[in-house]
Design an enzyme around this catalytic site. Structure first.
Site, PDB file in Angstrom:
ATOM      1  N   TYR A 224       0.894  -1.186  -0.091  1.00  0.00           N
ATOM      2  CA  TYR A 224       0.069   0.092   0.011  1.00  0.00           C
ATOM      3  C   TYR A 224       0.727   1.120   0.006  1.00  0.00           C
ATOM      4  O   TYR A 224       0.614   2.183  -0.834  1.00  0.00           O
ATOM      5  CB  TYR A 224      -0.766  -0.069   1.244  1.00  0.00           C
ATOM      6  CG  TYR A 224      -1.857   1.200   1.266  1.00  0.00           C
ATOM      7  CD1 TYR A 224      -2.871   1.370   0.537  1.00  0.00           C
ATOM      8  CD2 TYR A 224      -1.454   2.018   2.332  1.00  0.00           C
ATOM      9  CE1 TYR A 224      -3.838   2.542   0.805  1.00  0.00           C
ATOM     10  CE2 TYR A 224      -2.374   3.216   2.723  1.00  0.00           C
ATOM     11  CZ  TYR A 224      -3.483   3.532   1.604  1.00  0.00           C
ATOM     12  OH  TYR A 224      -4.221   4.488   2.092  1.00  0.00           O
TER      13      TYR A 224
ATOM     14  N   LYS B 161       1.255   4.337  -2.737  1.00  0.00           N
ATOM     15  CA  LYS B 161       0.974   5.762  -2.384  1.00  0.00           C
ATOM     16  C   LYS B 161       2.103   6.647  -2.717  1.00  0.00           C
ATOM     17  O   LYS B 161       2.036   7.672  -3.118  1.00  0.00           O
ATOM     18  CB  LYS B 161       0.378   5.952  -0.876  1.00  0.00           C
ATOM     19  CG  LYS B 161      -0.792   5.129  -0.857  1.00  0.00           C
ATOM     20  CD  LYS B 161      -2.040   5.820  -1.615  1.00  0.00           C
ATOM     21  CE  LYS B 161      -3.475   5.545  -1.347  1.00  0.00           C
ATOM     22  NZ  LYS B 161      -4.595   6.209  -1.924  1.00  0.00           N
TER      23      LYS B 161
HETATM   24  P1  NAP Z   1     -13.499   3.622   1.342  1.00  0.00           P
HETATM   25  O1  NAP Z   1     -14.771   4.117   1.949  1.00  0.00           O
HETATM   26  O2  NAP Z   1     -13.309   2.168   1.424  1.00  0.00           O
HETATM   27  O3  NAP Z   1     -13.434   4.389  -0.293  1.00  0.00           O
HETATM   28  C1  NAP Z   1     -12.793   3.816  -1.192  1.00  0.00           C
HETATM   29  C2  NAP Z   1     -13.546   4.016  -2.300  1.00  0.00           C
HETATM   30  O4  NAP Z   1     -12.990   3.666  -3.430  1.00  0.00           O
HETATM   31  C3  NAP Z   1     -14.967   3.270  -2.240  1.00  0.00           C
HETATM   32  O5  NAP Z   1     -16.338   4.049  -2.620  1.00  0.00           O
HETATM   33  C4  NAP Z   1     -14.848   2.073  -3.340  1.00  0.00           C
HETATM   34  O6  NAP Z   1     -15.878   1.868  -3.840  1.00  0.00           O
HETATM   35  C5  NAP Z   1     -13.774   2.922  -4.301  1.00  0.00           C
HETATM   36  N1  NAP Z   1     -13.031   2.037  -5.046  1.00  0.00           N
HETATM   37  C6  NAP Z   1     -12.379   0.945  -4.628  1.00  0.00           C
HETATM   38  N2  NAP Z   1     -11.749   0.193  -5.784  1.00  0.00           N
HETATM   39  C7  NAP Z   1     -12.169   0.728  -6.856  1.00  0.00           C
HETATM   40  C8  NAP Z   1     -12.114   0.652  -8.056  1.00  0.00           C
HETATM   41  N3  NAP Z   1     -11.132  -0.491  -8.608  1.00  0.00           N
HETATM   42  N4  NAP Z   1     -12.554   1.335  -9.334  1.00  0.00           N
HETATM   43  C9  NAP Z   1     -13.353   2.222  -8.672  1.00  0.00           C
HETATM   44  N5  NAP Z   1     -13.781   2.650  -7.293  1.00  0.00           N
HETATM   45  C10 NAP Z   1     -13.047   1.811  -6.516  1.00  0.00           C
HETATM   46  O7  NAP Z   1     -12.286   4.228   2.045  1.00  0.00           O
HETATM   47  P2  NAP Z   1     -11.613   5.899   2.205  1.00  0.00           P
HETATM   48  O8  NAP Z   1     -10.963   5.620   3.702  1.00  0.00           O
HETATM   49  O9  NAP Z   1     -12.764   6.924   2.004  1.00  0.00           O
HETATM   50  O10 NAP Z   1     -10.653   5.928   0.960  1.00  0.00           O
HETATM   51  C11 NAP Z   1     -10.427   6.792  -0.073  1.00  0.00           C
HETATM   52  C12 NAP Z   1      -8.967   7.176  -0.219  1.00  0.00           C
HETATM   53  O11 NAP Z   1      -8.486   7.624   0.907  1.00  0.00           O
HETATM   54  C13 NAP Z   1      -8.197   5.810  -0.599  1.00  0.00           C
HETATM   55  O12 NAP Z   1      -7.534   6.111  -1.734  1.00  0.00           O
HETATM   56  C14 NAP Z   1      -7.463   5.452   0.674  1.00  0.00           C
HETATM   57  O13 NAP Z   1      -6.358   5.023   0.229  1.00  0.00           O
HETATM   58  C15 NAP Z   1      -7.115   6.998   1.104  1.00  0.00           C
HETATM   59  N6  NAP Z   1      -6.863   7.001   2.394  1.00  0.00           N
HETATM   60  C16 NAP Z   1      -7.514   6.520   3.590  1.00  0.00           C
HETATM   61  C17 NAP Z   1      -7.292   6.880   4.688  1.00  0.00           C
HETATM   62  C18 NAP Z   1      -8.120   6.359   5.865  1.00  0.00           C
HETATM   63  O14 NAP Z   1      -7.645   6.224   7.056  1.00  0.00           O
HETATM   64  N7  NAP Z   1      -9.320   6.287   5.692  1.00  0.00           N
HETATM   65  C19 NAP Z   1      -5.926   7.487   4.951  1.00  0.00           C
HETATM   66  C20 NAP Z   1      -5.140   7.779   4.136  1.00  0.00           C
HETATM   67  C21 NAP Z   1      -5.449   7.561   2.651  1.00  0.00           C
HETATM   68  P3  NAP Z   1     -16.334   0.443  -4.707  1.00  0.00           P
HETATM   69  O15 NAP Z   1     -15.886  -0.717  -3.707  1.00  0.00           O
HETATM   70  O16 NAP Z   1     -17.808   0.374  -4.804  1.00  0.00           O
HETATM   71  O17 NAP Z   1     -15.623   0.552  -5.922  1.00  0.00           O
END
Ligand code: NAP
Length: 249
Positions: free
Chosen positions: A146, A150
């Site tokens: 991961y 990133k």
């Molecule tokens: P999340 O709710 O799981 O959001 C991820 C979203 O990406 C989901 O809506 C998912 O929808 C979509 N997705 C996944 N694979 C995909 C694909 N192949 N094509 C299109 N859509 C896809 O989690 P989140 O925390 O909001 O994450 C959003 C971003 O923030 C990510 O890039 C994550 O790495 C980053 N981030 C999160 C955190 C944290 O602590 N939460 C920290 C740093 C960075 P579907 O499954 O329906 O496709």
């Protein structure tokens, strides 16, 4: 950025950080298109952002990205937010897991940028925001794949920002720390399972990683995006904006 209603594409816009960004950009007057694999999730998101358009699309599939984005007209703002995380010791992460994360976290952004950049360049203006992570700026045990994806996304951000610096297109990364979404809920469950701690204790361990002693709220990440897409942020390009309570500095 120019006048009029701006069109914004938010990948992974159906949940968590992406949904918070969609709500914020829509409230600020943009027309938003939410992409994600699950149509049900996108439909549910439409309840929260009634004016949003939605399209089921796997960002790892370039043909699908091209098809969907070619029907949306000119795009002023692209937010590459779709992301997945799988954690394990390095020696337990097999090639398939590496590829899944590379295909979504890095190539997903590549596919979307390729689809929108020619028209953005022709208009000479635009905003590209890549939702990276503090894992783009530091390492995390059990998250080598991961973090590698990133870090790669940040390298893409910085290099493309330089290529586009003589245009009005900016390219930036927003790097959240642990944020209250499904990803962190899954991490809490996994830590609890692996360590035998209760969910409260597992959550406290993630909160303790943040010097402010808390998880970030998705709306706080959306706020950073709203600023980066504003006309006033035209000098900000190639940056990694940490929204992490001081976890990295
Ligand atoms: P999340 O709710 O799981 O959001 C991820 C979203 O990406 C989901 O809506 C998912 O929808 C979509 N997705 C996944 N694979 C995909 C694909 N192949 N094509 C299109 N859509 C896809 O989690 P989140 O925390 O909001 O994450 C959003 C971003 O923030 C990510 O890039 C994550 O790495 C980053 N981030 C999160 C955190 C944290 O602590 N939460 C920290 C740093 C960075 P579907 O499954 O329906 O496709």
């Amino acid at each position: 950025m120019g006048q009029g209603v701006r069109q914004a594409v938010i990948t992974g816009g159906g949940s968590g950080i992406g949904l918070a960004i969609a709500r914020r950009l829509s409230a600020d007057g943009a027309t938003v298109l939410l992409l994600g694999r699950s149509e049900d999730r996108l439909r549910a998101a439409q309840q929260a952002v009634p004016d949003a358009r939605i399209a089921a699309c796997d960002v790892a599939d370039e043909d699908s990205v091209k098809r969907v984005l070619s029907g949306f007209g000119s795009i002023d703002i692209l937010v590459n937010n779709a992301g997945i995380v799988e954690t394990a010791l390095f020696l337990r992460i097999d090639d398939d897991a590496w590829r899944r994360m590379v295909d979504v976290n890095l190539m997903g952004a590549v596919h979307c940028i390729r689809a929108v950049l020619p028209a953005m360049t022709a208009r000479g203006r635009g905003r590209i925001i890549n939702i990276a992570s503090t894992a783009a700026l530091k390492g995390y045990a059990y998250a080598s794949a991961y973090a590698a994806t990133k870090h790669a996304l940040l390298g893409l951000t910085r290099s493309l920002a330089l290529e586009l610096a003589r245009t009005e297109i900016t390219v930036n990364a927003v790097c959240p720390g642990y944020t209250e979404t499904a990803i962190v809920e899954a991490a809490v469950a996994r830590i609890a399972e692996k360590t035998g701690r209760g969910p409260e204790e597992a959550r406290a361990a993630l909160e303790a990683a943040n010097p402010q002693g808390r998880l970030i709220k998705p709306e706080e990440v959306a706020q950073a995006v709203a600023w980066l897409v504003s006309p006033e942020a035209r000098a900000i390009t190639g940056q990694a904006i940490a929204v992490a309570g001081g976890e990295v500095m």
